[in-house]
Each structure stands twice: as C-alpha cells, then as structure tokens.
Write a protein that holds these residues in place. Structure first.
Motif, PDB file in Angstrom:
ATOM      1  N   ARG A  58       0.837  -1.208   0.000  1.00  0.00           N
ATOM      2  CA  ARG A  58       0.000   0.000   0.000  1.00  0.00           C
ATOM      3  C   ARG A  58       0.873   1.260   0.000  1.00  0.00           C
ATOM      4  NH1 ARG A  58      -5.510  -0.558   1.454  1.00  0.00           N
ATOM      5  NH2 ARG A  58      -6.075  -2.701   1.916  1.00  0.00           N
ATOM      6  N   CYS A  61       2.388   1.721  -3.449  1.00  0.00           N
ATOM      7  CA  CYS A  61       1.347   2.230  -4.355  1.00  0.00           C
ATOM      8  C   CYS A  61       1.114   3.723  -4.130  1.00  0.00           C
ATOM      9  CB  CYS A  61       0.041   1.453  -4.164  1.00  0.00           C
ATOM     10  SG  CYS A  61       0.076  -0.218  -4.825  1.00  0.00           S
ATOM     11  N   ASP A  62       1.019   4.131  -2.878  1.00  0.00           N
ATOM     12  CA  ASP A  62       0.813   5.553  -2.567  1.00  0.00           C
ATOM     13  C   ASP A  62       1.946   6.409  -3.119  1.00  0.00           C
ATOM     14  OD1 ASP A  62      -1.581   5.080  -1.260  1.00  0.00           O
ATOM     15  OD2 ASP A  62      -0.702   5.166   0.760  1.00  0.00           O
ATOM     16  N   GLY A  65       1.719   6.630  -6.839  1.00  0.00           N
ATOM     17  CA  GLY A  65       0.473   7.148  -7.382  1.00  0.00           C
ATOM     18  C   GLY A  65      -0.345   6.091  -8.096  1.00  0.00           C
ATOM     19  N   ILE A  66      -0.197   4.851  -7.645  1.00  0.00           N
ATOM     20  CA  ILE A  66      -0.917   3.723  -8.243  1.00  0.00           C
ATOM     21  C   ILE A  66      -2.072   3.343  -7.314  1.00  0.00           C
ATOM     22  CG2 ILE A  66      -0.746   1.296  -8.911  1.00  0.00           C
ATOM     23  CD1 ILE A  66       2.255   1.804  -9.405  1.00  0.00           C
ATOM     24  N   ARG A  67      -3.215   3.049  -7.902  1.00  0.00           N
ATOM     25  CA  ARG A  67      -4.363   2.633  -7.097  1.00  0.00           C
ATOM     26  C   ARG A  67      -4.129   1.217  -6.577  1.00  0.00           C
ATOM     27  NH1 ARG A  67      -9.253  -0.015  -7.710  1.00  0.00           N
ATOM     28  NH2 ARG A  67      -8.801  -0.527  -9.874  1.00  0.00           N
ATOM     29  N   TYR A  68      -4.270   1.036  -5.280  1.00  0.00           N
ATOM     30  CA  TYR A  68      -4.132  -0.288  -4.663  1.00  0.00           C
ATOM     31  C   TYR A  68      -5.391  -1.095  -4.958  1.00  0.00           C
ATOM     32  CZ  TYR A  68      -3.870  -3.924  -1.127  1.00  0.00           C
ATOM     33  OH  TYR A  68      -3.859  -5.139  -0.480  1.00  0.00           O
ATOM     34  N   LYS A  69      -5.195  -2.324  -5.381  1.00  0.00           N
ATOM     35  CA  LYS A  69      -6.319  -3.222  -5.633  1.00  0.00           C
ATOM     36  C   LYS A  69      -6.274  -4.339  -4.599  1.00  0.00           C
ATOM     37  CE  LYS A  69      -8.437  -6.090  -9.158  1.00  0.00           C
ATOM     38  NZ  LYS A  69      -8.329  -6.645 -10.506  1.00  0.00           N
TER      39      LYS A  69
END
Length: 104
Positions: A58, A61-62, A65-69
């Motif tokens: 997480r 990702c933050d 700038g990637i959306r966590y899935k």
C-alpha cells in the motif's frame, strides 16, 4: 514522461551483520534518497507477515500514485504458498535433497 520510482531493499546481513555493513547501507540509502528515490527497507519477517507485506505494498502504491487493488481470496492463498516456497531456508532444501539421495 517522468516515471516515479521506489527502491525496495531486502535486509539480510544488516540484521546480523557488523557495524560496517550498517554504515555502508546508511550511506547508500542517503545517496539514493538525495537522488529523489524513496527507499523501503524490508526484512524477512516483514515479508513473511501478510499484514506487514500488505502495508508495504500500500505504501509503495501511494508513493507511485498507483491505485491499490485489494487481493481476492485466491490471490491471498497463492501469496501464502509463494511465500512458503520463497522465504524458506534454502540451505535446508539442499541438505534434504542430498540426504534423500543417500538413503535411496
């Protein structure tokens, strides 16, 4: 296009190593951070704990700038199996194979 990047460093010898190893790692980390890289120091125990690993993912990702899935149950199960195979003591694998060859 400017791509963001992070560095994930798996700590091994630092945990059990000498002060010289710690000094070298600190210098390298400072140099990388001065170049704009985010450095994540990760231990074996952190990788082996699903909650801590999820926190690391997480955070990466933050930073990128990637959306966590969120993982599906099947993904969680596959991750557990992978972790058991990759994070085992590889020296013991070699020993058990050699011993098995001697007894057969």
């Amino acid at each position: 296009i400017l791509m963001k990047a992070v560095i994930i460093e798996i700590q091994g010898e630092v945990i059990h190593g000498s002060g010289a190893v710690l000094d070298h790692d600190a210098e390298r980390m400072t140099a990388l951070q001065s170049m704009g890289f985010d450095v994540f120091l990760v231990t074996h125990d952190m990788l082996n704990d699903s909650k801590q690993l999820d926190t690391i993912v997480r955070s990466v990702c933050d930073r990128l700038g990637i959306r966590y899935k969120a993982k599906t149950e099947a993904m969680k199960s596959a991750e557990t199996r992978l972790r058991a195979n990759v994070l085992c003591n590889w020296l013991e694998i070699g020993i058990s194979r050699r011993q098995g060859a001697r007894t057969t």
